[in-house]
Design a protein around this motif. Sequence first.
Motif, mmCIF file in Angstrom:
data_model
loop_
_atom_site.group_PDB
_atom_site.id
_atom_site.type_symbol
_atom_site.label_atom_id
_atom_site.label_comp_id
_atom_site.label_asym_id
_atom_site.label_seq_id
_atom_site.Cartn_x
_atom_site.Cartn_y
_atom_site.Cartn_z
ATOM 1 N N ARG A 102 0.850 -1.187 0.000
ATOM 2 C CA ARG A 102 0.000 0.000 0.000
ATOM 3 C C ARG A 102 0.883 1.234 0.000
ATOM 4 N N ASP A 103 0.556 2.181 -0.841
ATOM 5 C CA ASP A 103 1.286 3.445 -0.931
ATOM 6 C C ASP A 103 0.325 4.580 -0.611
ATOM 7 N N ILE A 104 0.731 5.445 0.308
ATOM 8 C CA ILE A 104 -0.084 6.590 0.695
ATOM 9 C C ILE A 104 0.719 7.857 0.421
ATOM 10 N N PRO A 105 0.281 8.718 -0.485
ATOM 11 C CA PRO A 105 0.999 9.980 -0.695
ATOM 12 C C PRO A 105 0.997 10.819 0.583
ATOM 13 N N LEU A 106 2.097 11.461 0.864
ATOM 14 C CA LEU A 106 2.186 12.272 2.077
ATOM 15 C C LEU A 106 1.162 13.398 2.072
ATOM 16 N N MET A 107 0.837 13.905 0.901
ATOM 17 C CA MET A 107 -0.113 15.004 0.822
ATOM 18 C C MET A 107 -1.522 14.587 1.239
ATOM 19 N N ARG A 108 -1.799 13.279 1.303
ATOM 20 C CA ARG A 108 -3.115 12.794 1.712
ATOM 21 C C ARG A 108 -3.164 12.446 3.197
ATOM 22 N N ILE A 109 -2.033 12.556 3.897
ATOM 23 C CA ILE A 109 -1.984 12.232 5.321
ATOM 24 C C ILE A 109 -2.351 13.470 6.124
#
Length: 206
Positions: A102-109
């Motif tokens: 799973r990859d989560i962009p930092l901008m979505r955190i």
Amino acid sequence: MAISAKLLGEDEYVVVSTRTHWKALIFPVFLLLLVAGGGGFLAAIVPSGSLQTPARIAVLAVGVVILVAFALKPFLNWFFSTYTVTNRRLITRHGILTRTGRDIPLMRINDVSYEHGLIDRMLGCGTLHIESAGERGQVVLPDVPHVEHVHLQMSDLLFGGPEGRPGDGILADEEPPDHMRRRPQQQQQPRTDDSETLFSSDDNER
């Protein structure tokens, strides 16, 4: 242990890369010592005779099955599970034969926090909680080594940076890489065309 450079995007680099804490190996190692000691003892006390060799082979086979089922699998799960934080995203990888990621962009955190009990503090690990804006809002990463340091690194990436831009992927205590430094734009000087006169003949006469 770090993610392959081929999987990184342009201008992306690894900030933190780690496996789960080594406490996941305590039970497999304990079981290995117990099975080895117990199996050796049972093999030694088998009475001599025609059944001695088959009995020792049976003890060995049972020991191997126990180790594969309850010790090898946890070890492989620990070895192939990684947490990686880059200047652009959070990457998790799990699984032995069937890999999941799973990859989560930092901008979505939206938020990052951690917790660790007394035992975790003694061992130097903890649980990291990630709040994202996606459909699966919360991500829980258990047994993260040096969880306070990882939390600090992610907080700097999300909310810090030399220019105060959240999520710009530049840590507050480091110089950004050369390819990520924002260079001041040079002011363009107005161009003059030699073919054009600066003053008209009428202006000179006046």
